[in-house]
Write a protein that holds these residues in place. Structure first.
Motif, PDB file in Angstrom:
ATOM      1  N   THR A 157       0.695  -1.164  -0.277  1.00 28.25           N
ATOM      2  CA  THR A 157       0.055   0.051  -0.067  1.00 28.25           C
ATOM      3  C   THR A 157       1.040   1.253  -0.196  1.00 28.25           C
ATOM      4  O   THR A 157       1.800   1.304   0.962  1.00 28.25           O
ATOM      5  CB  THR A 157      -0.880  -0.109   1.174  1.00 28.25           C
ATOM      6  N   VAL A 158       0.762   2.236  -0.901  1.00 31.35           N
ATOM      7  CA  VAL A 158       1.013   3.501  -0.816  1.00 31.35           C
ATOM      8  C   VAL A 158       0.230   4.629  -0.744  1.00 31.35           C
ATOM      9  O   VAL A 158      -0.856   4.491  -0.762  1.00 31.35           O
ATOM     10  CB  VAL A 158       1.789   3.743  -2.362  1.00 31.35           C
ATOM     11  N   GLN A 205     -16.214   3.380  -5.385  1.00 26.83           N
ATOM     12  CA  GLN A 205     -15.045   2.375  -5.156  1.00 26.83           C
ATOM     13  C   GLN A 205     -13.793   3.321  -4.853  1.00 26.83           C
ATOM     14  O   GLN A 205     -12.673   2.917  -4.220  1.00 26.83           O
ATOM     15  CB  GLN A 205     -14.662   1.507  -6.384  1.00 26.83           C
ATOM     16  N   LEU A 206     -13.804   4.832  -4.965  1.00 24.44           N
ATOM     17  CA  LEU A 206     -12.741   5.614  -4.667  1.00 24.44           C
ATOM     18  C   LEU A 206     -12.710   5.587  -3.207  1.00 24.44           C
ATOM     19  O   LEU A 206     -11.750   6.056  -2.577  1.00 24.44           O
ATOM     20  CB  LEU A 206     -12.890   6.750  -5.321  1.00 24.44           C
ATOM     21  N   LYS A 207     -13.674   5.488  -2.388  1.00 23.90           N
ATOM     22  CA  LYS A 207     -13.968   5.211  -1.020  1.00 23.90           C
ATOM     23  C   LYS A 207     -13.403   6.768  -0.469  1.00 23.90           C
ATOM     24  O   LYS A 207     -12.589   7.159   0.450  1.00 23.90           O
ATOM     25  CB  LYS A 207     -13.129   4.361  -0.371  1.00 23.90           C
ATOM     26  N   LEU A 208     -14.192   7.850  -0.755  1.00 26.02           N
ATOM     27  CA  LEU A 208     -13.937   9.175  -0.447  1.00 26.02           C
ATOM     28  C   LEU A 208     -14.159   9.409   1.198  1.00 26.02           C
ATOM     29  O   LEU A 208     -15.187   8.874   1.510  1.00 26.02           O
ATOM     30  CB  LEU A 208     -15.073  10.083  -1.291  1.00 26.02           C
ATOM     31  N   THR A 209     -13.105  10.129   1.694  1.00 21.13           N
ATOM     32  CA  THR A 209     -13.291  10.349   3.148  1.00 21.13           C
ATOM     33  C   THR A 209     -12.778  11.769   3.245  1.00 21.13           C
ATOM     34  O   THR A 209     -12.465  12.513   2.341  1.00 21.13           O
ATOM     35  CB  THR A 209     -12.281   9.386   3.761  1.00 21.13           C
ATOM     36  N   GLY A 210     -12.770  12.330   4.425  1.00 24.15           N
ATOM     37  CA  GLY A 210     -12.194  13.630   5.135  1.00 24.15           C
ATOM     38  C   GLY A 210     -13.387  14.685   5.124  1.00 24.15           C
ATOM     39  O   GLY A 210     -14.563  14.314   4.916  1.00 24.15           O
ATOM     40  N   GLN A 211     -12.849  15.886   5.126  1.00 22.01           N
ATOM     41  CA  GLN A 211     -13.863  17.009   5.354  1.00 22.01           C
ATOM     42  C   GLN A 211     -14.431  17.259   3.813  1.00 22.01           C
ATOM     43  O   GLN A 211     -13.790  17.285   2.892  1.00 22.01           O
ATOM     44  CB  GLN A 211     -13.402  18.153   6.208  1.00 22.01           C
ATOM     45  N   ASP A 212     -15.843  17.609   3.973  1.00 25.49           N
ATOM     46  CA  ASP A 212     -16.379  18.167   2.653  1.00 25.49           C
ATOM     47  C   ASP A 212     -16.158  17.525   1.396  1.00 25.49           C
ATOM     48  O   ASP A 212     -15.694  17.667   0.323  1.00 25.49           O
ATOM     49  CB  ASP A 212     -15.783  19.785   2.203  1.00 25.49           C
ATOM     50  N   VAL A 213     -16.679  16.100   1.822  1.00 26.58           N
ATOM     51  CA  VAL A 213     -16.617  14.933   0.676  1.00 26.58           C
ATOM     52  C   VAL A 213     -17.525  15.410  -0.302  1.00 26.58           C
ATOM     53  O   VAL A 213     -18.650  15.748  -0.366  1.00 26.58           O
ATOM     54  CB  VAL A 213     -17.095  13.767   1.192  1.00 26.58           C
ATOM     55  N   ARG A 224      -5.516  12.905  -1.211  1.00 27.99           N
ATOM     56  CA  ARG A 224      -4.682  12.172  -0.430  1.00 27.99           C
ATOM     57  C   ARG A 224      -4.989  10.562  -0.912  1.00 27.99           C
ATOM     58  O   ARG A 224      -6.109  10.026  -0.593  1.00 27.99           O
ATOM     59  CB  ARG A 224      -4.630  12.291   0.930  1.00 27.99           C
ATOM     60  N   PHE A 225      -4.086  10.076  -1.999  1.00 24.82           N
ATOM     61  CA  PHE A 225      -4.386   8.781  -2.483  1.00 24.82           C
ATOM     62  C   PHE A 225      -3.992   7.833  -1.690  1.00 24.82           C
ATOM     63  O   PHE A 225      -2.787   7.775  -1.402  1.00 24.82           O
ATOM     64  CB  PHE A 225      -4.158   8.864  -3.834  1.00 24.82           C
ATOM     65  N   VAL A 226      -4.739   6.861  -1.092  1.00 25.52           N
ATOM     66  CA  VAL A 226      -4.018   5.508  -0.679  1.00 25.52           C
ATOM     67  C   VAL A 226      -4.481   4.478  -1.625  1.00 25.52           C
ATOM     68  O   VAL A 226      -5.673   4.259  -1.669  1.00 25.52           O
ATOM     69  CB  VAL A 226      -4.676   5.357   0.953  1.00 25.52           C
ATOM     70  N   LEU A 238       1.529   3.037 -18.313  1.00 22.69           N
ATOM     71  CA  LEU A 238       0.568   3.234 -17.126  1.00 22.69           C
ATOM     72  C   LEU A 238       0.944   2.502 -16.082  1.00 22.69           C
ATOM     73  O   LEU A 238       1.358   1.187 -15.911  1.00 22.69           O
ATOM     74  CB  LEU A 238      -0.649   2.583 -17.663  1.00 22.69           C
ATOM     75  N   PHE A 239       0.858   3.127 -14.568  1.00 21.05           N
ATOM     76  CA  PHE A 239       1.197   2.288 -13.513  1.00 21.05           C
ATOM     77  C   PHE A 239      -0.140   2.205 -12.724  1.00 21.05           C
ATOM     78  O   PHE A 239      -0.871   3.012 -12.339  1.00 21.05           O
ATOM     79  CB  PHE A 239       2.215   3.401 -12.866  1.00 21.05           C
ATOM     80  N   PHE A 240      -0.387   0.689 -12.827  1.00 24.64           N
ATOM     81  CA  PHE A 240      -1.744   0.485 -12.182  1.00 24.64           C
ATOM     82  C   PHE A 240      -1.751   0.597 -10.828  1.00 24.64           C
ATOM     83  O   PHE A 240      -0.951  -0.026 -10.144  1.00 24.64           O
ATOM     84  CB  PHE A 240      -2.333  -1.017 -12.811  1.00 24.64           C
ATOM     85  N   LEU A 241      -2.923   1.053 -10.137  1.00 29.88           N
ATOM     86  CA  LEU A 241      -3.224   1.084  -8.684  1.00 29.88           C
ATOM     87  C   LEU A 241      -4.738   0.714  -8.494  1.00 29.88           C
ATOM     88  O   LEU A 241      -5.435   0.487  -9.347  1.00 29.88           O
ATOM     89  CB  LEU A 241      -2.825   2.502  -7.963  1.00 29.88           C
ATOM     90  N   LYS A 242      -4.887   0.102  -7.184  1.00 32.58           N
ATOM     91  CA  LYS A 242      -6.285  -0.267  -6.733  1.00 32.58           C
ATOM     92  C   LYS A 242      -6.495   0.775  -5.710  1.00 32.58           C
ATOM     93  O   LYS A 242      -5.925   0.709  -4.735  1.00 32.58           O
ATOM     94  CB  LYS A 242      -6.214  -1.631  -6.528  1.00 32.58           C
ATOM     95  N   PRO A 243      -7.669   1.445  -5.618  1.00 35.04           N
ATOM     96  CA  PRO A 243      -8.023   2.453  -4.591  1.00 35.04           C
ATOM     97  C   PRO A 243      -8.246   1.716  -3.136  1.00 35.04           C
ATOM     98  O   PRO A 243      -9.114   0.612  -3.171  1.00 35.04           O
ATOM     99  CB  PRO A 243      -8.978   3.159  -5.224  1.00 35.04           C
ATOM    100  N   VAL A 244      -7.737   2.289  -2.273  1.00 33.67           N
ATOM    101  CA  VAL A 244      -7.952   1.981  -1.006  1.00 33.67           C
ATOM    102  C   VAL A 244      -9.004   3.119  -0.184  1.00 33.67           C
ATOM    103  O   VAL A 244      -9.906   2.680   0.396  1.00 33.67           O
ATOM    104  CB  VAL A 244      -6.683   1.565  -0.056  1.00 33.67           C
ATOM    105  N   SER A 245      -8.265   4.189  -0.483  1.00 32.39           N
ATOM    106  CA  SER A 245      -8.941   5.406   0.193  1.00 32.39           C
ATOM    107  C   SER A 245      -8.607   6.539  -0.564  1.00 32.39           C
ATOM    108  O   SER A 245      -7.720   6.544  -1.224  1.00 32.39           O
ATOM    109  CB  SER A 245      -8.912   5.510   1.540  1.00 32.39           C
TER     110      SER A 245
END
Length: 249
Positions: A157-158, A205-213, A224-226, A238-245
């Motif tokens: 996880t990055v 699936q982006l799992k948006l969090t934080g203030q003022d979503v 802030r991508f996790v 292309l560098f493939f990632l899978k969204p965590v949050s």
């Protein structure tokens, strides 16, 4: 009369708007760009380069090579027939019977459970991993450092501060998208770092969090991508990632 030039052809995929690094890399390898087809997110780049001519041997030299190969094969057969007896003993079994460890039986180094769990749980960030910090600043999204990092950290996880460079519908889907992400705050003007991508995901699936979503997202939005590290595709860069949050900032 000079031989007619024959070509080999190759098609590469590049992120739309950042075709330059792909073209430069191919030119270094002797490829000449001959055309391109633009899609919503990627551009297909067509290249060609002259095929290397095969060396031609005079008939006499070729015949001599064949004779020499025949002699070598005959000598090998003769040596095999006249050689000594093969050792058919079961060396691993004998070693086990004598109490001596065999090469294949040597124990491998296995990290302690606590150490392995800690390594797996730690999130890679630019602050705790100099390699990741350097990756986010690379000027070429096709650089081999992308492939090396993906191979080394696949499944880890990055987390990084970035923005949405581009987004497009995935095929004919109305609510699923392909996202192009970049480090920093420049959005569509991002010029450094890997071409991170989420493929075939919806906004949930982006799992948006934080203030003022926000109710939706668009190119230029900063987060802030996790994410989980996937594979790097050297053809499309292309560098493939899978969204965590995805945290607003």
């Amino acid at each position: 009369m000079a031989d007619e030039i024959t070509y080999e052809y190759k098609t590469m995929q590049a992120v739309r708007g950042v075709e330059g690094p792909v073209i430069s890399k191919m030119r270094k390898d002797g490829w000449e760009p001959v055309g391109q087809t633009q899609g919503m997110l990627r551009t297909a780049l067509d290249f060609r380069r002259p095929k290397k001519p095969l060396p031609r041997l005079p008939i006499g030299v070729a015949a001599g090579v064949l004779v020499l190969l025949a002699g070598v094969i005959g000598l090998g057969v003769a040596l095999e027939d006249g050689g000594g007896k093969k050792d058919t003993s079961d060396k691993p079994a004998a070693a086990a019977a004598s109490g001596q460890p065999s090469v294949s039986g040597q124990p491998s180094a296995i990290p302690a459970p606590d150490e392995a769990a800690a390594a797996t749980a730690e999130v890679i960030t630019p602050q705790n991993d100099p390699e990741f910090a350097a990756l986010l600043k690379t000027p070429d999204s096709c650089d081999d450092v992308n492939r090396a990092f993906a191979a080394k950290h696949k499944g880890r996880t990055v987390a990084f501060d970035g923005s949405i460079v581009h987004m497009a519908h995935h095929g004919d889907a109305a609510t699923r998208y392909d996202f192009l992400l970049g480090p920093g705050d420049e959005g569509p003007k991002t010029g450094t770092g890997p071409a991170f991508t989420y493929q075939d995901v919806n906004t949930q699936q982006l799992k948006l969090t934080g203030q003022d979503v926000p109710a939706g997202v668009r190119a230029g939005d900063r987060f802030r991508f996790v994410a989980e590290v996937g594979e790097f595709d050297a053809k499309s860069c292309l560098f493939f990632l899978k969204p965590v949050s995805t945290e607003t900032r």
